[in-house]
Design an enzyme around this catalytic site. Structure first.
Site, PDB file in Angstrom:
ATOM      1  N   GLY A  34       1.934  -7.353   0.105  1.00 40.97           N
ATOM      2  CA  GLY A  34       1.318  -7.147   1.418  1.00 40.97           C
ATOM      3  C   GLY A  34      -0.114  -7.643   1.423  1.00 40.97           C
TER       4      GLY A  34
ATOM      5  CG  ASP B 116       4.212  -1.932  -9.106  1.00 38.44           C
ATOM      6  OD1 ASP B 116       4.191  -2.021 -10.335  1.00 38.44           O
ATOM      7  OD2 ASP B 116       5.181  -1.506  -8.450  1.00 38.44           O
TER       8      ASP B 116
ATOM      9  CB  THR C  31      -2.072  -2.813  -3.783  1.00 34.41           C
ATOM     10  OG1 THR C  31      -1.482  -1.793  -2.954  1.00 34.41           O
ATOM     11  CG2 THR C  31      -2.405  -2.168  -5.112  1.00 34.41           C
ATOM     12  CB  ILE C  32      -4.244  -0.869   1.080  1.00 34.65           C
ATOM     13  CG1 ILE C  32      -2.767  -0.705   1.440  1.00 34.65           C
ATOM     14  CG2 ILE C  32      -4.864  -2.053   1.768  1.00 34.65           C
ATOM     15  CD1 ILE C  32      -2.530  -0.250   2.883  1.00 34.65           C
ATOM     16  CG  ASP C  33       0.099   0.881  -1.450  1.00 37.67           C
ATOM     17  OD1 ASP C  33      -0.300   1.124  -0.294  1.00 37.67           O
ATOM     18  OD2 ASP C  33       1.126   0.234  -1.697  1.00 37.67           O
TER      19      ASP C  33
ATOM     20  CD  GLU D 229       3.913   4.338   3.400  1.00 40.99           C
ATOM     21  OE1 GLU D 229       4.164   3.914   4.542  1.00 40.99           O
ATOM     22  OE2 GLU D 229       3.717   3.580   2.429  1.00 40.99           O
TER      23      GLU D 229
ATOM     24  CD  GLN E 123      -2.996   3.180   6.768  1.00 41.39           C
ATOM     25  OE1 GLN E 123      -3.099   3.976   5.862  1.00 41.39           O
ATOM     26  NE2 GLN E 123      -1.865   3.020   7.438  1.00 41.39           N
TER      27      GLN E 123
HETATM   28  O1  F6P Z   1       1.925  -1.924  -0.411  1.00 38.93           O
HETATM   29  C1  F6P Z   1       1.175  -2.005   0.762  1.00 38.93           C
HETATM   30  C2  F6P Z   1       1.914  -1.369   1.927  1.00 38.93           C
HETATM   31  O2  F6P Z   1       1.083  -1.466   3.063  1.00 38.93           O
HETATM   32  C3  F6P Z   1       2.367   0.059   1.689  1.00 38.93           C
HETATM   33  O3  F6P Z   1       1.337   0.997   1.800  1.00 38.93           O
HETATM   34  C4  F6P Z   1       3.447   0.192   2.730  1.00 38.93           C
HETATM   35  O4  F6P Z   1       4.388   1.157   2.344  1.00 38.93           O
HETATM   36  C5  F6P Z   1       4.081  -1.173   2.741  1.00 38.93           C
HETATM   37  O5  F6P Z   1       3.117  -2.062   2.213  1.00 38.93           O
HETATM   38  C6  F6P Z   1       4.492  -1.651   4.111  1.00 38.93           C
HETATM   39  O6  F6P Z   1       5.140  -2.861   3.989  1.00 38.93           O
HETATM   40  P1  F6P Z   1       5.500  -3.800   5.233  1.00 38.93           P
HETATM   41  O7  F6P Z   1       4.266  -4.525   5.650  1.00 38.93           O
HETATM   42  O8  F6P Z   1       6.545  -4.717   4.700  1.00 38.93           O
HETATM   43  O9  F6P Z   1       6.009  -2.917   6.321  1.00 38.93           O
END
Ligand code: F6P
Length: 361
Positions: A15, A116, A138-140, A235, A287
């Site tokens: 992402g 990851d 990664t924002i996570d 989430e 975000q």
């Molecule tokens: O890994 C980054 C992230 O934004 C997560 O926080 C989220 O669960 C996921 O990607 C969302 O993915 P997508 O943009 O495919 O909906």
């Protein structure tokens, strides 16, 4: 036709997030200015390596992008050369195609900027002989072996600002405001955003909640003239003995599960059990957007330049990592062995509890 220069490729996988362009700039400028290398941008992460799509990057291409969100060379959070999906759900191993395309592009080394998923793939490609290094984003913030990833701080700022704004309606209308934030299976975003925004209740995957406790806190606050509550929900949060809420399954994605929906469930439960009015805000991809914070610009610049230095020194299979105040080289295999989760016994949780924050337990 290529010259005699060392040729380095850059890709951004997974992402997008604020700070990716700053990291591309850092790698490319270091390569051009310090090592006289040629730089190639791979389009759309590993998809570009599978489909042989790339573009040469000059100094002027990477100039003026420090403050821009997203990634100007594109990213994909579906492409995995080892498990290349199709809409039929059939996966194929195209890692051999990637190795062939890297040879065709005449790349001497690759810098993979990713989280990851991307770095797990990168590590497997490294084991198959590709000369590469990793830069963590990664924002996570769920990547091991680095104290922080590029993009996390910017996302925390967005969450904090959103909570600040929700406070006004919560206060004026005496409501329970539930805000659902991202983070996949780790609660870093909810924890840091929630503490920074003064959330009253923070629910994260690492600490399964009890809805009775959540309702008790909300009701108590209502009685004590604080007639509103802010609930920050990751989430991936789940009730004790319960499951995470899955929003959708994307068949042709390497990581098909997309979480989401827990905010609505919690707001519904609170209304039903307390009789108080609750509203939900799902912050979603806001975000991942916007200009990187100064912290992320610094981090991206430090990690990106260091990543290029690793390539120049021939230290492949490594990742540039923030360790304390310093940038160090760590083994990619240590970064991807499992995701980094919040320790429920950590001092951050302890501080939050000390100022009266509830984790719903
Ligand atoms: O890994 C980054 C992230 O934004 C997560 O926080 C989220 O669960 C996921 O990607 C969302 O993915 P997508 O943009 O495919 O909906």
């Amino acid at each position: 036709m290529r010259g005699s220069k060392f040729r380095i490729g850059i890709l951004t996988g997974g992402g997008d997030c604020p700070g990716l362009n700053a990291a591309i700039r850092a790698v490319a400028k270091t390569a051009i200015l310090n090592y006289n290398m040629e730089v190639i941008g791979i389009k759309d992460g590993f998809l570009g390596l599978i489909e042989n799509r790339f573009t040469p990057l000059s100094y002027s291409d990477v100039s003026g992008i420090l403050t821009e969100g997203g990634t100007f060379i594109g990213a994909s959070n579906k492409a995995n050369p080892f498990k290349h999906g199709s809409s039929s759900g059939r996966n194929r191993d195209l890692s051999g195609v990637v190795l062939r395309n890297v040879r065709m592009m005449e790349l001497d080394a690759l810098v993979c900027i990713g989280g990851d998923g991307t770095l797990t793939v990168a590590h497997r490609l490294y084991k198959k002989g590709l000369k590469l290094v990793g830069v963590p984003k990664t924002i996570d913030n769920d990547l091991r072996a680095t104290d922080m990833t590029i993009g996390f701080d910017s996302a925390v700022v967005t969450i904090t600002e959103a909570i600040d704004k929700l406070h006004t309606t919560a206060q004026s209308h005496h409501r329970v405001m539930v805000i659902e934030v991202m983070g996949r299976y780790a609660g870093w975003l909810a924890l840091y955003g929630g503490v920074s925004g003064g959330g009253d209740i923070i629910l994260i995957p690492e600490i399964p909640y009890d809805i009775k406790n959540v309702c008790e806190v909300v009701t108590e606050r209502n009685k004590k003239h604080k007639r509103f509550s802010i609930v920050v929900v990751s989430e991936g949060a789940k009730p004790k003995g319960g499951r995470m809420v899955v929003k959708r399954v994307i068949k042709d994605s390497a990581e098909p599960i997309r979480l989401g929906g827990i905010g609505n469930k919690i707001a519904g439960d609170i209304e039903r059990l307390t009789g108080l009015e609750a509203r939900v805000t799902v912050l979603g991809h806001l975000q991942r957007g916007g200009s990187p914070t100064p912290f992320d610009r610094m981090l991206a610049t430090r990690l990106g330049t260091f990543g290029c230095d690793l390539v120049a020194r021939g230290e492949f299979g490594k990742m540039a990592a923030l360790r304390g105040q310093d940038i160090k080289a760590v083994d990619l295999k240590d970064a991807v062995k499992s995701i980094k989760k919040v320790d429920p016994k950590s001092t951050v949780i302890k501080s939050a509890v000390s100022v009266g924050t509830s984790f719903g337990v």
